[in-house]
Enzyme design. Structure first.
Site, PDB file in Angstrom:
ATOM      1  N   HIS A  75      59.868  39.301  63.291  1.00 24.39           N
ATOM      2  CA  HIS A  75      59.489  39.650  64.872  1.00 24.39           C
ATOM      3  C   HIS A  75      58.006  40.361  64.525  1.00 24.39           C
ATOM      4  O   HIS A  75      57.613  40.908  63.462  1.00 24.39           O
ATOM      5  CB  HIS A  75      60.317  41.006  65.412  1.00 24.39           C
ATOM      6  CG  HIS A  75      60.034  41.339  66.540  1.00 24.39           C
ATOM      7  ND1 HIS A  75      59.128  42.227  66.853  1.00 24.39           N
ATOM      8  CD2 HIS A  75      60.825  41.389  67.587  1.00 24.39           C
ATOM      9  CE1 HIS A  75      59.232  42.462  68.390  1.00 24.39           C
ATOM     10  NE2 HIS A  75      60.293  41.915  68.686  1.00 24.39           N
ATOM     11  N   ASP A 125      63.651  45.409  58.243  1.00 23.25           N
ATOM     12  CA  ASP A 125      64.116  45.747  59.593  1.00 23.25           C
ATOM     13  C   ASP A 125      65.390  45.262  60.051  1.00 23.25           C
ATOM     14  O   ASP A 125      65.828  44.384  59.984  1.00 23.25           O
ATOM     15  CB  ASP A 125      63.070  44.574  60.243  1.00 23.25           C
ATOM     16  CG  ASP A 125      62.963  44.667  61.882  1.00 23.25           C
ATOM     17  OD1 ASP A 125      63.990  45.284  62.571  1.00 23.25           O
ATOM     18  OD2 ASP A 125      62.003  43.770  62.276  1.00 23.25           O
ATOM     19  N   GLN A 151      68.221  44.143  64.394  1.00 20.69           N
ATOM     20  CA  GLN A 151      69.056  42.970  64.922  1.00 20.69           C
ATOM     21  C   GLN A 151      70.377  43.554  64.164  1.00 20.69           C
ATOM     22  O   GLN A 151      71.397  43.063  64.580  1.00 20.69           O
ATOM     23  CB  GLN A 151      68.445  41.547  64.778  1.00 20.69           C
ATOM     24  CG  GLN A 151      67.527  41.356  65.918  1.00 20.69           C
ATOM     25  CD  GLN A 151      67.972  41.669  67.349  1.00 20.69           C
ATOM     26  OE1 GLN A 151      69.040  41.508  67.695  1.00 20.69           O
ATOM     27  NE2 GLN A 151      67.071  41.947  68.153  1.00 20.69           N
ATOM     28  N   LYS A 164      68.953  48.882  70.914  1.00 24.94           N
ATOM     29  CA  LYS A 164      69.827  47.668  70.460  1.00 24.94           C
ATOM     30  C   LYS A 164      71.063  48.212  70.094  1.00 24.94           C
ATOM     31  O   LYS A 164      72.097  47.280  69.718  1.00 24.94           O
ATOM     32  CB  LYS A 164      68.969  47.162  69.304  1.00 24.94           C
ATOM     33  CG  LYS A 164      67.684  46.549  69.987  1.00 24.94           C
ATOM     34  CD  LYS A 164      66.954  45.508  69.059  1.00 24.94           C
ATOM     35  CE  LYS A 164      65.365  45.442  69.395  1.00 24.94           C
ATOM     36  NZ  LYS A 164      65.259  44.405  70.607  1.00 24.94           N
ATOM     37  N   CYS A 176      58.598  37.440  70.537  1.00 22.81           N
ATOM     38  CA  CYS A 176      57.926  38.097  69.718  1.00 22.81           C
ATOM     39  C   CYS A 176      57.797  37.460  68.299  1.00 22.81           C
ATOM     40  O   CYS A 176      57.904  38.419  67.258  1.00 22.81           O
ATOM     41  CB  CYS A 176      58.068  39.580  69.803  1.00 22.81           C
ATOM     42  SG  CYS A 176      57.784  40.387  71.449  1.00 22.81           S
TER      43      CYS A 176
END
Ligand code: PLP
Length: 406
Positions: free
Chosen positions: A119, A196, A199, A222, A360
């Protein structure tokens, strides 16, 4: 009947006169009423500032916020609550980590490895900041299946590598990266790793100590929490050395006209009044995940995703992006002869919410030679019937497209 739907009032909403079919959970997951109630309770019963007042409400706010920190630290397996920094989301967390890490550690010529599947939020903060200290930004490619090219990764690693910034799960293809292997290899080369997990939080049980990552970042919205909340986890030994990024109230122990003595971590990284209501909501979202069970969530979402993949694969005019070894949370595709926005708009006419565009992640789309895709990202409160509605509408869209082209 899906047992989770009753917790999500918005799932009873209608869009364009049809029942909402919300398949855009990789962008933002819906909020369970338990989270809404926790925030309402905070607003109704102890809304006040933290750390500054001696009065009872402020003490309660402070205690609840610190309990939330402890709880979230336990949830991700951190050694101590002081390793948990409250942020406004993944983007803010990575920017803070990148700015501070580069300012503190980067020497001219040292390298930062990110990847083609990131991203923009885990790409730009590193690429834009590293040149200020004569650092070198490198991007590890993906293969045709959408998996990270691990041979390329190994050859990019060198004694010059300072940090590897990589996503656990791609927000476009849903590819799950072999993060344990990545972290191990990076550490052998002497590099730190930022994961990261934006997700990944709903799909993988994150244990930062077991993974041995140096930083881990995620967003509240999220995982059913409110927007404007997030976590930056950093190993104590790292954070202790790192410079603050934002200056101001709450970060200092003493200020004289010449000297500034900073607070201990994590406070020296939390300037200004935090999003207290949001943090209470994030804490409740974590409780919701724990009570539901990451395994249950992950299993249900994987089944819905496989069903979606089967439906998409059945049409020869649909091109699925990648075929990664493991997919979680999201699948993206293009349709011959139709733009991604057109497909998303047509789905929306039937109340089906999906994401379209580059998500993104432009470098990833460039790797596939396209400028956008349609993304389907089911959550555990979605049902096979809803995926069936998506299938019916897709068939109509593909039929329309055939008529248009004949
Ligand atoms: N990283 C990944 C993998 C994402 O999917 C997202 C959001 O979609 C982000 C970072 C940015 O998250 P936020 O917008 O909550 O800061």
């Amino acid at each position: 009947m899906n047992p989770y739907r009753k917790d999500f009032p918005i799932l009873d909403a209608a869009v364009k006169g049809r029942p909402l079919v919300y398949l855009d959970n990789a962008a933002t997951m819906q909020m369970p009423k338990q989270v809404m109630e926790a925030m309402m309770n905070q607003q109704s019963c102890f809304h006040s500032n933290v750390h500054r007042g001696i009065h009872s409400l402020s003490e309660l706010s402070t205690r609840r916020m610190e309990e939330a920190r402890e709880h979230i630290a336990g949830f991700i397996g951190a050694e101590s609550a002081s390793e948990i920094i409250f942020t406004s989301g993944t983007t803010a967390g990575i920017n803070m980590a990148a700015r501070s890490f580069i300012d503190t550690f980067l020497q001219p010529g040292e390298e930062i490895i990110s990847t083609q599947m990131e991203h923009h939020s885990n790409y730009l903060p590193w690429r834009e900041t590293s040149p200020e200290k004569q650092g070198v930004f490198l991007s590890c490619p993906i293969d045709r299946n959408g998996d990270l090219d691990m041979d390329a990764f190994s050859s990019l690693l060198s004694p010059r590598t300072l940090i590897v910034a990589v996503t656990y799960v791609s927000n476009v293809t849903g590819a799950v990266n072999p993060v344990k292997e990545i972290i191990k290899k990076a550490h052998i080369a002497g590099a730190a790793v930022l994961l990261d997990c934006a997700q990944a939080m709903r799909h993988e049980k994150i244990d930062v100590r077991d993974l041995d990552c140096d930083f881990c970042v995620f967003s509240g919205h999220k995982i059913g929490g409110p927007t404007g909340t997030g976590i930056l986890y950093g190993k104590s030994e790292m954070l202790e050395l790192m410079k603050p990024v934002l200056y101001g109230g709450g970060t200092v122990r003493e200020v004289t006209d010449r000297v500034t003595a900073y607070e201990d971590v994590p406070y020296r990284f939390e300037a200004g009044t935090p999003n207290i209501t949001g943090i209470i909501g994030l804490d409740a979202a974590v409780s919701y995940l724990e009570n539901t069970g990451i395994e249950n969530i992950s299993e249900t979402e994987k089944e819905l995703l496989s069903l979606t993949e089967e439906i998409l694969a059945a049409s020869d005019r649909v091109n699925i992006l990648g075929k990664p070894k493991e997919r979680a949370g999201a699948i993206s595709f293009t349709v011959d002869g139709l733009g991604s926005f057109d497909v998303a708009k047509l789905l929306d006419t039937q109340g089906i919410a999906v994401r379209s565009g580059h998500h993104c992640a432009m470098p990833l789309h460039q790797a596939y030679g396209i400028d956008g895709s349609v993304r389907i990202s089911p959550a555990f409160y979605n049902t096979p019937e809803e995926i069936g509605q998506f299938e019916t509408t897709m068939k109509r869209i593909l039929g329309m497209q055939c008529t248009m082209h004949n």
